[in-house]
Design a protein around this motif. Structure first.
Motif, PDB file in Angstrom:
ATOM      1  N   LEU A   1       4.973  60.405  34.499  1.00  0.00           N
ATOM      2  CA  LEU A   1       4.415  59.458  35.455  1.00  0.00           C
ATOM      3  C   LEU A   1       3.138  58.821  34.918  1.00  0.00           C
ATOM      4  N   TYR A   2       2.224  59.625  34.391  1.00  0.00           N
ATOM      5  CA  TYR A   2       0.977  59.077  33.841  1.00  0.00           C
ATOM      6  C   TYR A   2       1.247  58.184  32.633  1.00  0.00           C
ATOM      7  N   ASP A   3       2.303  58.498  31.888  1.00  0.00           N
ATOM      8  CA  ASP A   3       2.664  57.694  30.721  1.00  0.00           C
ATOM      9  C   ASP A   3       3.200  56.327  31.134  1.00  0.00           C
ATOM     10  N   ARG A   4       4.037  56.296  32.169  1.00  0.00           N
ATOM     11  CA  ARG A   4       4.760  55.070  32.503  1.00  0.00           C
ATOM     12  C   ARG A   4       4.066  54.193  33.534  1.00  0.00           C
ATOM     13  N   ALA A   5       3.239  54.796  34.390  1.00  0.00           N
ATOM     14  CA  ALA A   5       2.602  54.011  35.455  1.00  0.00           C
ATOM     15  C   ALA A   5       1.566  53.053  34.863  1.00  0.00           C
ATOM     16  N   PRO A   6       1.403  51.870  35.469  1.00  0.00           N
ATOM     17  CA  PRO A   6       0.322  50.980  35.039  1.00  0.00           C
ATOM     18  C   PRO A   6      -1.028  51.666  35.238  1.00  0.00           C
ATOM     19  N   GLY A   7      -2.013  51.240  34.463  1.00  0.00           N
ATOM     20  CA  GLY A   7      -3.350  51.802  34.610  1.00  0.00           C
ATOM     21  C   GLY A   7      -4.119  51.189  35.770  1.00  0.00           C
ATOM     22  N   TRP A   8      -5.359  51.655  35.941  1.00  0.00           N
ATOM     23  CA  TRP A   8      -6.231  51.115  36.980  1.00  0.00           C
ATOM     24  C   TRP A   8      -6.478  49.624  36.696  1.00  0.00           C
ATOM     25  N   PRO A   9      -6.557  48.743  37.726  1.00  0.00           N
ATOM     26  CA  PRO A   9      -6.595  49.030  39.159  1.00  0.00           C
ATOM     27  C   PRO A   9      -5.229  49.011  39.849  1.00  0.00           C
ATOM     28  N   VAL A  10      -4.156  48.771  39.093  1.00  0.00           N
ATOM     29  CA  VAL A  10      -2.841  48.687  39.730  1.00  0.00           C
ATOM     30  C   VAL A  10      -2.352  50.056  40.153  1.00  0.00           C
ATOM     31  N   ALA A  11      -2.481  51.035  39.260  1.00  0.00           N
ATOM     32  CA  ALA A  11      -1.978  52.374  39.560  1.00  0.00           C
ATOM     33  C   ALA A  11      -2.824  53.392  38.805  1.00  0.00           C
ATOM     34  N   PHE A  12      -2.231  54.522  38.450  1.00  0.00           N
ATOM     35  CA  PHE A  12      -2.991  55.660  37.933  1.00  0.00           C
ATOM     36  C   PHE A  12      -2.653  55.992  36.483  1.00  0.00           C
TER      37      PHE A  12
END
Length: 211
Positions: free
Chosen positions: A124-135
């Motif tokens: 999840l941390y690998d694939r999710a967009p970074g801040w500010p969109v996601a984590f």
């Protein structure tokens, strides 16, 4: 109360509690088996709807057993699979909820159901967009994978998802090492279909990285 009466009462209470514990175990067993079928055997066009329904069931079970780590881990796995399936902005909701329940599962069980919570969080941390969109965060992803490796160093899933992360990072030599370890890993009882699917993907990754 006589000693005999007290013993009988304790036994009756114990027998009365057993079916309650067995109930959530049976429901987790059912969720796991259906998740295996959806993610490994179902047509792609049907997977998102099937995972969405399964996530609702897992959510209801988690509401009934909010402090049972294994229940939360499986809810997180299903939500993470749903996020991967739908992709784009539609994935943000289930991905964020998956992270929340998996982190809670780790609070309850520091090994996260034999590392499964850490593997899923890493992905999840690998694939999710970074801040500010996601984590999304690469460093956190790697820490999650490393913790999973400490708990279950023979895991096919651990090595495959870590290899995928490393390949995305351009660290091909280390990615190749872990992809090969995934090919040699041990499939888990009850997770043979998904683990064998990852073993095949690891083989494809080895072919790409070794040439």
């Amino acid at each position: 109360m006589s000693r005999r009466h007290l013993l009988a009462t304790v036994l009756c209470l114990g027998l009365g509690l057993a079916p309650v514990a067995q109930a959530w175990e049976n429901e987790v067993f059912s969720l796991r088996n259906r998740w295996e079928n959806i993610t490994t055997a179902m047509d792609e066009a049907r997977r998102a709807d099937a995972l969405s329904s399964l996530a609702e069931e897992a959510g209801a079970l988690a509401e009934t057993h909010p402090d049972t780590s294994e229940v939360l881990v499986w809810r997180g796995i299903i939500l993470a699979s749903l996020a991967r399936e739908v992709g784009g902005l539609d994935a943000l909701g289930p991905a964020k909820e998956a992270r929340r329940v998996l982190e809670r599962a780790i609070e309850l069980d520091p090994e996260g159901h034999r590392g499964s919570a850490y593997v899923t969080l890493g992905a999840l941390y690998d694939r999710a967009p970074g801040w500010p969109v996601a984590f999304g965060d690469d460093d956190t992803a790697e820490r999650m994978f490393e913790r999973a490796l400490e708990i279950r160093p023979e895991g096919i899933d651990v090595h495959y998802y870590y290899a995928a992360y490393l390949m995305d990072e351009g660290r091909d030599d280390l990615a190749l090492k872990h992809a090969r370890r995934a090919m040699e890993g041990q499939a888990r009882e009850g997770r043979q279909a998904s683990d064998e699917a990852l073993r095949r993907k690891a083989g494809e990754m080895v072919e790409r990285l070794a040439h």
